[in-house]
Design an enzyme around this catalytic site. Structure first.
Site, PDB file in Angstrom:
ATOM      1  N   ASP A  99       0.838  -1.197   0.000  1.00 30.63           N
ATOM      2  CA  ASP A  99       0.000   0.000   0.000  1.00 30.63           C
ATOM      3  C   ASP A  99       0.871   1.244   0.000  1.00 30.63           C
ATOM      4  OD1 ASP A  99      -2.227   1.588   0.085  1.00 30.63           O
ATOM      5  OD2 ASP A  99      -2.784   1.090   2.146  1.00 30.63           O
ATOM      6  N   HIS A 114      -8.530  -0.366  -8.872  1.00 31.54           N
ATOM      7  CA  HIS A 114      -8.216   0.682  -7.904  1.00 31.54           C
ATOM      8  C   HIS A 114      -7.167   1.638  -8.474  1.00 31.54           C
ATOM      9  CE1 HIS A 114      -8.292   2.392  -3.932  1.00 31.54           C
ATOM     10  NE2 HIS A 114      -6.993   2.225  -3.749  1.00 31.54           N
TER      11      HIS A 114
END
Length: 350
Positions: A153, A226
């Protein structure tokens, strides 16, 4: 666009990711005395930070304070950051992003969880009955900076001068130069549904390979991944970034697995456009498929003042303070046409 902002003017927005974090969102009491107490604790944050941090200098303890729109009106009504407003809730065809209460955000970071906890404990004690903690999340580093879905992330975070350019306000709002806007959301993951997908399908949801953390080729990148929906480009082909400091969190007893999203930006419209594309879709209806597995349960927008502005809050004149029953704006600003020299914003189509 104005150049980078000197770090000395800013709070610790640009500090690197940490091993531990504590996110506290508080709501002040309704009385004028409550508001003043919270204001004074916020303005004197540095003393509590030093009291804990000096005991373990290698712990890299830091804390960023953000102030919500309605609370800002209560404690500093004479002047206000140009783009500060309440978080705008989103209701898409399938998924929604709620707007939840929050007057002050404390984003605490350190190399160890005990330092985060101790600073949080002192802050809550100092606030006393003047404020209520409405959300508390303890985040942790998960292996090589992965979220609980198993993907790295924050790979595309800007660094160095680019991070300053993305996160810190410049001459476009000179009274608040060195500040930032931050949006926080708590996402809960449906791990059973997620782990039922093959790795290949998970990679198509995220838009990156799971093991190597490499972005998928353009011809293989789904339009609802995403990565695709969080890539923001203006009419001149310039990509606009935000600075994320997301952290995994969870509770085994509660069966809770999540990601705490926190995104700093000099222009909150960038983050808001990302969220619009995620929840409403681009084109409309083509929403971010990660939302089929991750549900947003909170959403709040705060302004992060520079250190000088933060400390000056305690010096506000008694006559300049607003009544304790101030309830906030009657209308929301247009955060998508901000005239901040970023051009027309649009998303990348892939």
């Amino acid at each position: 666009m104005p150049g980078p902002v000197p770090r000395l003017a800013a709070q610790a927005v640009l500090t690197p990711p940490s091993a531990a974090s504590l996110f506290l969102v508080v709501v002040a009491g309704e009385s004028r005395e409550d508001a003043l107490t919270v204001r004074d604790v916020v303005a004197d944050l540095e003393s509590l930070l030093k009291a804990v941090g000096f005991r373990e200098l290698s712990g890299s303890l830091s804390c960023v304070v953000g102030i919500g729109s309605e609370f800002w009106d209560r404690v500093s009504p004479a002047t206000k950051p140009a783009l500060l407003h309440r978080f705008l809730p989103l209701s898409g065809p399938v998924h929604s992003a709620p707007s939840t209460p929050g007057d002050v955000l404390f984003h605490i970071k350190a190399a160890r969880a005990d330092l985060c906890f101790e600073l949080g404990r002192l802050l809550v004690a100092a606030l006393g009955p003047a404020a209520t903690v409405v959300d508390e999340v303890s985040g942790f580093r998960y292996f090589d900076a992965r979220d609980l879905l198993g993907f790295v992330d924050g790979t595309e975070n800007p660094t160095d001068a680019d991070a300053e350019e993305a996160a810190l306000i410049g001459d476009e709002d000179p009274d608040f130069r060195g500040g930032s806007y931050v949006i926080v959301q708590k996402y809960l993951h449906d791990m059973s549904a997620w782990t039922s997908l093959s790795v290949t399908e998970q990679e198509r949801v995220i838009g990156r390979t799971k093991l190597e953390n490499v972005e998928l080729d353009e011809d293989a990148q789904p339009s609802n991944s995403h990565v695709t929906l969080n890539t923001i480009v203006d009419d001149d082909g310039v990509e606009h970034d935000i600075l994320r400091d997301n952290m995994p969190f969870g509770s085994l007893a509660a069966g809770e697995f999540g990601t705490y999203f926190i995104g700093y930006a000099r222009n909150p419209g960038i983050t808001e456009l990302m969220l619009r594309r995620m929840f409403l879709g681009e084109p409309p209806g083509n929403y971010d498929r990660i939302l089929d597995f991750s549900t947003a349960v909170t959403g709040t927008l705060f302004f992060v003042p520079s250190r000088e502005v933060l400390e000056s809050l305690a010096d506000q004149s008694e006559n300049a303070e607003a009544p304790s029953d101030v309830t906030g704006e009657t209308e929301q600003p247009n955060t998508y046409d901000l005239s901040l020299n970023i051009g027309g914003l649009k998303g990348v189509s892939q």
